[in-house]
Design an enzyme around this catalytic site. Structure first.
Site, short mmCIF file in Angstrom:
data_model
loop_
_atom_site.label_atom_id
_atom_site.label_comp_id
_atom_site.label_asym_id
_atom_site.label_seq_id
_atom_site.Cartn_x
_atom_site.Cartn_y
_atom_site.Cartn_z
CB SER A 26 -0.32 -4.85 -0.80
OG SER A 26 0.46 -3.84 -1.69
CG MET A 100 3.66 5.50 4.96
SD MET A 100 4.18 5.60 3.00
CE MET A 100 3.68 7.22 2.94
NE ARG A 101 6.28 7.45 12.02
CZ ARG A 101 5.47 8.35 12.93
NH1 ARG A 101 5.95 9.64 12.95
NH2 ARG A 101 4.83 7.84 13.76
CG LEU A 103 14.34 4.77 7.68
CD1 LEU A 103 14.95 3.79 6.82
CD2 LEU A 103 14.03 3.93 8.94
CG HIS A 119 9.14 5.94 -5.01
ND1 HIS A 119 8.68 6.62 -3.82
CD2 HIS A 119 8.99 6.82 -6.30
CE1 HIS A 119 7.93 7.81 -4.21
NE2 HIS A 119 8.30 8.09 -5.75
CB VAL A 154 13.25 11.33 0.66
CG1 VAL A 154 11.90 10.64 0.13
CG2 VAL A 154 13.19 11.52 2.10
CG ASP A 155 11.34 8.18 -2.42
OD1 ASP A 155 11.32 7.24 -1.64
OD2 ASP A 155 10.47 8.93 -2.44
CD GLU A 184 4.47 -0.37 -5.72
OE1 GLU A 184 4.51 -0.69 -4.50
OE2 GLU A 184 3.49 0.64 -5.86
C1 GRF Z 1 3.47 1.22 -2.18
O1 GRF Z 1 2.78 1.89 -3.14
C2 GRF Z 1 5.18 1.47 -2.17
O2 GRF Z 1 5.54 1.77 -3.36
C3 GRF Z 1 4.98 2.60 -1.25
O3 GRF Z 1 3.98 2.52 -0.26
C4 GRF Z 1 2.89 1.78 -0.73
C5 GRF Z 1 2.90 0.63 0.20
O4 GRF Z 1 1.88 -0.10 0.07
N1 GRF Z 1 6.41 2.93 -0.84
P1 GRF Z 1 1.76 -1.56 0.63
O5 GRF Z 1 1.78 -1.20 2.29
O6 GRF Z 1 3.00 -2.50 0.34
O7 GRF Z 1 0.40 -2.02 0.30
#
Ligand code: GRF
Length: 233
Positions: A26, A100-101, A103, A119, A154-155, A184
């Site tokens: 998204s 989600m990995r 890096l 984030h 991370v973050d 976001e």
């Molecule tokens: C979001 O909440 C972003 O902040 C986090 O992972 C989620 C990804 O959502 N890192 P999408 O795949 O962009 O819908």
């Protein structure tokens, strides 16, 4: 293109983005929609997913954006393949959007100050997984999201922009996540625009933004305008 203090003007070519995703996409969609405006100073050159079933790949296909799935046998192999694809697509700047990995540090180093992440918390609070669940567990009154330059831990990394949303008394993780997600989708295109316009500069680990005015706004939660908070008299 203007990045990190290089001047940009209207005649500059759009900054070419590579977007890394793992799932829903998204935030990728928010960037696609921002880039559809001819006045927006960036375009998406390539989408990379580590998962062939990521819904974000369909979003890229609908928008006719080149997309590849790169398998992840190891962090180093993914990093080498992703770097090669980004260079081949002449990408200037990388956006992590729900990737989600962890890096590889070499990839992070190769794209230092040219890679950002979003984030779903007000960093440095609640890094890592389930940031919204962490916020609810801590009982904070405000949550939000952060766009930051990527560093190996991370973050972490210099913060470019943040958005704040209130936590409501009856929130569960899903409801709070959706409220943050809506923020976001506004924040990520804004942060990328500031970078593409050459208005951001990192000094002493902090981001300076040319022409930045902070809003004159303080939010209270509970709100004093709420009749129950104002007084039961
Ligand atoms: C979001 O909440 C972003 O902040 C986090 O992972 C989620 C990804 O959502 N890192 P999408 O795949 O962009 O819908």
């Amino acid at each position: 293109m203007g990045v990190l203090g290089l001047t940009a003007n209207c005649e500059d070519a759009a900054m070419r983005l590579g977007v890394l995703i793992s799932g829903r996409g998204s935030n990728l969609q928010a960037l696609i929609e921002a880039c559809a405006d001819p006045a927006y100073p960036a375009e998406i050159a390539l989408v990379i997913s580590d998962r062939p079933d990521a819904a974000g790949l369909t979003r890229a296909a609908v928008a006719r954006i080149p997309a590849v799935t790169i398998p992840h046998p190891s962090r180093a192999e993914f990093a080498a393949a992703a770097d090669a694809q980004l260079r081949a697509a002449q990408v200037d700047f990388v956006c992590l959007a729900g990737f989600m990995r962890l890096l590889d540090t070499a990839l992070v180093g190769a794209w230092r100050d040219q890679m950002v992440n979003i984030h779903p918390s007000l960093l440095p609070a609640f890094p890592g997984l389930h940031a919204q669940r962490q916020a609810l567990a801590a009982g904070v009154r405000f949550a939000g999201c952060t766009v930051h330059f990527v560093r190996p831990e991370v973050d972490t990394g210099p913060i470019i922009a943040q958005a704040v949303v209130p936590v409501h008394p009856k929130d569960d993780e899903e409801r709070l996540s959706m409220r943050i997600l809506a923020a976001e989708h506004r924040l990520y295109p804004l942060a990328v625009r500031l970078i593409a316009e050459g208005r951001t500069r990192i000094t002493d680990g902090k981001v300076e933004i040319d022409g930045w005015q902070a809003p004159e706004f303080a939010a209270l939660n509970p709100s004093p305008s709420d009749p129950l908070v104002r007084g039961r008299g």
